[in-house]
Enzyme design. Structure first.
Site, PDB file in Angstrom:
ATOM      1  N   CYS A 265      53.158 -13.526  26.607  1.00  0.00           N
ATOM      2  CA  CYS A 265      54.131 -13.879  27.478  1.00  0.00           C
ATOM      3  C   CYS A 265      53.599 -13.552  28.786  1.00  0.00           C
ATOM      4  O   CYS A 265      53.820 -12.786  29.361  1.00  0.00           O
ATOM      5  CB  CYS A 265      55.357 -12.897  27.047  1.00  0.00           C
ATOM      6  SG  CYS A 265      56.017 -13.055  25.493  1.00  0.00           S
ATOM      7  N   ALA A 266      52.780 -14.644  29.351  1.00  0.00           N
ATOM      8  CA  ALA A 266      51.448 -14.121  30.120  1.00  0.00           C
ATOM      9  C   ALA A 266      52.199 -14.089  31.707  1.00  0.00           C
ATOM     10  O   ALA A 266      51.794 -13.365  32.664  1.00  0.00           O
ATOM     11  CB  ALA A 266      50.606 -15.286  30.173  1.00  0.00           C
ATOM     12  N   ALA A 267      53.111 -15.042  32.019  1.00  0.00           N
ATOM     13  CA  ALA A 267      53.423 -15.263  33.386  1.00  0.00           C
ATOM     14  C   ALA A 267      54.041 -13.629  33.900  1.00  0.00           C
ATOM     15  O   ALA A 267      54.840 -12.911  33.067  1.00  0.00           O
ATOM     16  CB  ALA A 267      54.652 -16.357  33.776  1.00  0.00           C
ATOM     17  N   PRO A 268      53.969 -13.659  35.262  1.00  0.00           N
ATOM     18  CA  PRO A 268      53.120 -14.313  36.349  1.00  0.00           C
ATOM     19  C   PRO A 268      51.681 -14.117  36.330  1.00  0.00           C
ATOM     20  O   PRO A 268      50.992 -14.747  37.080  1.00  0.00           O
ATOM     21  CB  PRO A 268      53.700 -13.911  37.595  1.00  0.00           C
ATOM     22  CG  PRO A 268      53.830 -12.277  37.144  1.00  0.00           C
ATOM     23  CD  PRO A 268      54.318 -12.176  35.604  1.00  0.00           C
ATOM     24  N   LYS A 271      48.519  -9.364  34.164  1.00  0.00           N
ATOM     25  CA  LYS A 271      47.877  -8.771  32.938  1.00  0.00           C
ATOM     26  C   LYS A 271      46.596  -9.515  32.536  1.00  0.00           C
ATOM     27  O   LYS A 271      45.872  -9.079  32.062  1.00  0.00           O
ATOM     28  CB  LYS A 271      48.813  -8.458  32.017  1.00  0.00           C
ATOM     29  CG  LYS A 271      49.928  -7.274  32.404  1.00  0.00           C
ATOM     30  CD  LYS A 271      50.834  -6.703  31.516  1.00  0.00           C
ATOM     31  CE  LYS A 271      51.854  -6.062  31.876  1.00  0.00           C
ATOM     32  NZ  LYS A 271      52.987  -6.300  32.705  1.00  0.00           N
ATOM     33  N   ASP A 289      53.159 -19.079  27.926  1.00  0.00           N
ATOM     34  CA  ASP A 289      54.478 -18.898  28.357  1.00  0.00           C
ATOM     35  C   ASP A 289      55.377 -19.818  27.973  1.00  0.00           C
ATOM     36  O   ASP A 289      54.932 -21.049  27.998  1.00  0.00           O
ATOM     37  CB  ASP A 289      54.330 -18.403  30.016  1.00  0.00           C
ATOM     38  CG  ASP A 289      55.622 -17.484  30.243  1.00  0.00           C
ATOM     39  OD1 ASP A 289      55.558 -16.397  30.263  1.00  0.00           O
ATOM     40  OD2 ASP A 289      56.516 -18.057  30.610  1.00  0.00           O
ATOM     41  N   ASP A 315      56.721 -21.437  23.024  1.00  0.00           N
ATOM     42  CA  ASP A 315      57.661 -20.270  22.708  1.00  0.00           C
ATOM     43  C   ASP A 315      57.043 -19.361  21.694  1.00  0.00           C
ATOM     44  O   ASP A 315      56.481 -19.888  20.587  1.00  0.00           O
ATOM     45  CB  ASP A 315      58.839 -21.024  22.067  1.00  0.00           C
ATOM     46  CG  ASP A 315      60.065 -19.852  21.827  1.00  0.00           C
ATOM     47  OD1 ASP A 315      59.756 -18.620  22.058  1.00  0.00           O
ATOM     48  OD2 ASP A 315      60.813 -20.325  21.596  1.00  0.00           O
ATOM     49  N   CYS A 387      58.822  -3.620  30.454  1.00  0.00           N
ATOM     50  CA  CYS A 387      59.039  -2.735  31.532  1.00  0.00           C
ATOM     51  C   CYS A 387      60.414  -2.197  31.510  1.00  0.00           C
ATOM     52  O   CYS A 387      61.169  -2.116  32.452  1.00  0.00           O
ATOM     53  CB  CYS A 387      58.867  -3.612  32.652  1.00  0.00           C
ATOM     54  SG  CYS A 387      59.550  -5.075  32.754  1.00  0.00           S
TER      55      CYS A 387
END
Length: 447
Positions: A265-268, A271, A289, A315, A387
């Site tokens: 789940c890379a965006a933005p 990381k 993403d 997805d 987070c």
């Protein structure tokens, strides 16, 4: 950087900034829109000082919204009708200036009153003027009258306060207090383009006060935030903005050169970039993403830093296609969550999130974790991250996964910062420190 608290200028831009802030606050408060997207969509003032002023007023008003609403309730003889929601937002913006900013009171009142014209409400100028001037006259008694209101003392929704009290009985008050402070500006130096020591020396030579971040070998925190265009070498990819807690992901994942790595789940993209930098750019990294527009921000970031990855719009809960056919030796699974650990950076979260959202998010997290786990190669490691501060999304989510998969080994994180939980570790938001992040490291049996 121009001081966003300065008095409005004679050209009327101060009134325009206040009207823009009122529009933004209205969109978030009354229409449930994300502040980030609202500010991207609104036409912001041309001057950097006025854009900074809009940001200060909108973010600040959302942090202290219950206090401002309580004061407005005392000042108004009767609530304003719903059709005047934008005017109500302007009154809240005016009160924020008078309670939390250093703008001279007469200048703040004059510019806020003038902003009624910008909002096509010139007939309400007298009302706004009278309310704000009454507040100045009766400031002490008005503030004293709301001092013991729990909504003012603990400015988060009741459901969230109760969740934090349940999960953090000894820390919930500190968490709420820290979540209402300004987040520090923390940077990550790109080790492929220089060292942290050299960058700190360069900042010092320019009179910029900064300090290294413990536990983050490439992290440093500025004593005072500044625009990225005024950071040495930012455009050239020498440094990025990233919270210390987020930087920890690359250190815990320990992806080595030559490994196949998935950021699910890379965006933005912060990381992903840190993982690549740590391995000298020598990784086969797939950045995934579901949002193509946000995936473009990953591409832009990696391009600025001189890094390469395979970007895939898909997805994570439904892996299919060529990208899903290869076993990954490391997977970062930074799942969608309540974001309750980053409220100080996104104060709209506490007013947009609802109690019923948590169960749906937990279902989504469980689905993604179950779908992505088979893509991990034997002997590989998956770092589960959020987070969030809520146990249902964090250690209880991992406990349920381990119960369903008893063969999975949880890797201890004894040297990591934060608080040990039944599973994984939790960083709590702290004044001057990192945001709130949760990490748990899982290993697949080698055979």
């Amino acid at each position: 950087m121009a001081d966003p608290r300065s008095a409005p200028r004679p050209d009327g831009s101060g009134a325009a900034a206040r009207a823009t802030a009122a529009r933004a606050l209205h969109q978030v408060r009354d229409r449930g829109q994300s502040l980030t997207r609202v500010l991207q969509r609104l036409r912001l003032p041309d001057q950097a000082a006025d854009r900074a002023l809009v940001q200060e007023m909108t973010y600040g008003a959302l942090r202290t919204l219950p206090r401002l609403e309580a004061l407005a309730g005392q000042l108004l003889h009767r609530p304003l009708p719903k059709r005047e929601a934008e005017l109500q937002a302007l009154i809240l913006i005016g009160l924020y200036q008078l309670t939390a900013m250093k703008t001279p009171p007469h200048a703040a009142v004059a510019a806020t009153v003038e902003a009624t014209r910008q909002l096509s409400r010139p007939g309400k100028a007298g009302l706004v003027n009278a309310l704000l001037r009454r507040f100045l006259r009766e400031r002490e008694s008005l503030l004293a009258a709301i001092e013991h209101d729990p909504r003012v003392r603990w400015p988060v929704p009741e459901w969230l306060r109760e969740q934090l009290r349940r999960d953090w009985p000894d820390d919930w008050e500190q968490i709420i207090t820290a979540s209402d402070t300004r987040a520090p500006m923390t940077l990550r130096v790109n080790p492929l383009r220089g060292t942290r020591a050299d960058y700190l020396a360069e900042l010092a030579a320019e009179g910029v006060d900064a300090a290294p971040v413990a536990g983050c070998p490439h992290g440093l925190t500025l004593a005072h935030a500044r625009p990225t265009e005024r950071l040495p070498g930012f455009a050239e990819g020498r440094v990025s903005v990233q919270d210390a807690g987020a930087q920890l992901a690359a250190e815990l994942l320990e992806a080595a050169p030559g490994m196949r790595v998935l950021d699910a789940c890379a965006a933005p993209g912060g990381k992903s970039a840190a993982i690549l930098e740590r391995a000298g750019g020598e990784l086969a990294l797939t950045a995934l993403d579901v949002d193509g527009e946000r995936l473009q921000s990953v591409a832009t970031l990696l391009d600025r830093l001189g890094l390469r990855a395979t970007l895939v719009e898909a997805d994570a809960a439904r892996p299919e296609g060529d990208w899903a056919a290869t076993g990954f030796e490391r997977i970062l699974l930074d799942v969608p969550c309540s974001a309750t650990g980053v409220i100080r950076r996104h104060p709209d979260i506490k007013w947009l999130r609802r109690a019923e959202d948590i169960a749906a998010l937990c279902d989504q997290q469980r689905a993604i974790l179950e779908a992505i786990w088979p893509l991990l190669a034997p002997g590989g490691r998956l770092l589960y991250a959020t987070c969030s501060l809520l146990g249902d999304e964090n250690h209880r989510q991992i406990a349920a996964f381990l119960e369903r998969h008893p063969e999975v080994r949880e890797c201890p994180l004894p040297g990591a910062p934060g608080v040990a939980r039944p599973h994984g570790r939790q960083l709590l938001p702290s004044s001057g420190g990192s945001d709130g992040f949760y990490y748990a490291l899982l290993e697949k049996p080698a055979s």
